[in-house]
Design an enzyme around this catalytic site. Sequence first.
Site, mmCIF file in Angstrom:
data_model
loop_
_atom_site.group_PDB
_atom_site.id
_atom_site.type_symbol
_atom_site.label_atom_id
_atom_site.label_comp_id
_atom_site.label_asym_id
_atom_site.label_seq_id
_atom_site.Cartn_x
_atom_site.Cartn_y
_atom_site.Cartn_z
ATOM 1 C CG MET A 121 -11.493 3.301 1.771
ATOM 2 S SD MET A 121 -9.968 3.306 2.723
ATOM 3 C CE MET A 121 -8.781 3.309 1.383
ATOM 4 C CG ASP A 172 -5.194 2.387 0.788
ATOM 5 O OD1 ASP A 172 -6.159 1.609 0.675
ATOM 6 O OD2 ASP A 172 -4.067 2.027 1.185
ATOM 7 C CB SER A 201 -0.916 0.016 1.221
ATOM 8 O OG SER A 201 -1.481 1.309 1.335
ATOM 9 C CG ASP A 230 -6.348 -2.894 2.854
ATOM 10 O OD1 ASP A 230 -5.296 -2.637 3.475
ATOM 11 O OD2 ASP A 230 -6.973 -2.058 2.169
ATOM 12 C CG HIS A 267 -9.345 0.231 -0.835
ATOM 13 N ND1 HIS A 267 -8.781 -0.027 0.409
ATOM 14 C CD2 HIS A 267 -10.691 0.261 -0.632
ATOM 15 C CE1 HIS A 267 -9.749 -0.143 1.306
ATOM 16 N NE2 HIS A 267 -10.910 0.038 0.709
ATOM 17 C CG HIS A 323 -3.941 -1.562 -1.774
ATOM 18 N ND1 HIS A 323 -5.042 -2.280 -2.184
ATOM 19 C CD2 HIS A 323 -4.370 -0.784 -0.749
ATOM 20 C CE1 HIS A 323 -6.089 -1.955 -1.433
ATOM 21 N NE2 HIS A 323 -5.710 -1.037 -0.561
ATOM 22 C CG MET A 343 -8.532 7.223 2.398
ATOM 23 S SD MET A 343 -7.798 7.167 4.029
ATOM 24 C CE MET A 343 -6.884 5.610 3.923
ATOM 25 C CG MET A 402 -11.830 -2.855 4.554
ATOM 26 S SD MET A 402 -10.266 -2.490 3.717
ATOM 27 C CE MET A 402 -9.326 -1.710 5.040
HETATM 28 C C1 DX5 Z 1 -6.544 1.442 5.409
HETATM 29 C C2 DX5 Z 1 -6.048 1.136 4.029
HETATM 30 C C3 DX5 Z 1 -4.933 0.163 3.979
HETATM 31 C C4 DX5 Z 1 -3.677 0.589 4.707
HETATM 32 C C5 DX5 Z 1 -2.989 -0.646 5.184
HETATM 33 O O1 DX5 Z 1 -7.653 2.280 5.299
HETATM 34 O O2 DX5 Z 1 -7.103 0.584 3.241
HETATM 35 O O3 DX5 Z 1 -4.627 -0.217 2.656
HETATM 36 O O4 DX5 Z 1 -2.815 1.314 3.885
HETATM 37 O O5 DX5 Z 1 -1.900 -0.280 5.958
HETATM 38 P P1 DX5 Z 1 -1.232 -1.249 7.026
HETATM 39 O O6 DX5 Z 1 -0.716 -2.447 6.270
HETATM 40 O O7 DX5 Z 1 -0.165 -0.418 7.618
HETATM 41 O O8 DX5 Z 1 -2.316 -1.645 7.993
HETATM 42 ZN ZN ZN Z 2 -6.635 -0.278 1.190
#
Ligand code: DX5
Ligand code: ZN
Length: 223
Positions: free
Chosen positions: A74, A40, A13, A181, A72, A38, A42, A143
């Site tokens: 969110m 993320d 990620s 994840d 991903h 990956h 947000m 998740m």
């Molecule tokens: C959380 C994200 C993850 C995050 C995982 O909202 O979706 O992808 O980056 O990070 P670690 O592996 O540090 O938990």
């Molecule tokens: Zn993620």
Amino acid sequence: MVTLPHSPILAPSLLAGDHANLAASAAVVADNGLRWLHLDLMDGHFVPNLTFGPETLAALRRAGSKLFFDTHLMLAEPQRYIAAFAKAGANLISIHIEPDSDHAGTLAEIRRLGCQCGIVLNPGTPAEAVRHLLDQVDLVLVMTVQPGFGGQSFQPAMLDKLAQLDRWRRESGATWRLEVDGGIDVNHARECRAAGADTFVAGTAFYKARDRAAFAAEVEGLA
Ligand code: DX5
Ligand code: ZN
């Protein structure tokens, strides 16, 4: 032991990479022989945090990244942004089941745009919530932490949800990938693999690893 449909993939990620140097942080993934990255996204509404946007994916492509962009979303209203992410270079776009919207329509639109599609469940969302969509996805993401932040602790209660989803996958003969994840290190990856997972997101554990190549080999070498 029953053979799973897919061999393990590690998807680091980028959230845990260096945000002042994201291209270099993505390059580290490829340099360690990995294929997936990956990303993320947000929006400060669906989750209480902000990250980056489609322009970041486009910039990574311009910088030469050939990684498979596992995107991903969110976002409270992902349907408003999928075209932008597809255009920016996403390979797979995952949306959450929790925001009330036309999930089936959005998944179909993602495919029409030439990307693979995935559906994501928060820790508090039961497997049943996505059952009606399982014949139209390429990936299901469970998740293993509440989304919003990296560096949280893995929630072991999610192993039962993985096992349930894997059972449905076997029963139907489907081949979607089952991804986890949040809080994933080698030990948790092993537990998730035993429960049916084949795709492992790791932010902190990858970027902070003393030996990233060894970490990658261990996760992708899981039986
Ligand atoms: C959380 C994200 C993850 C995050 C995982 O909202 O979706 O992808 O980056 O990070 P670690 O592996 O540090 O938990
Ligand atoms: Zn993620």
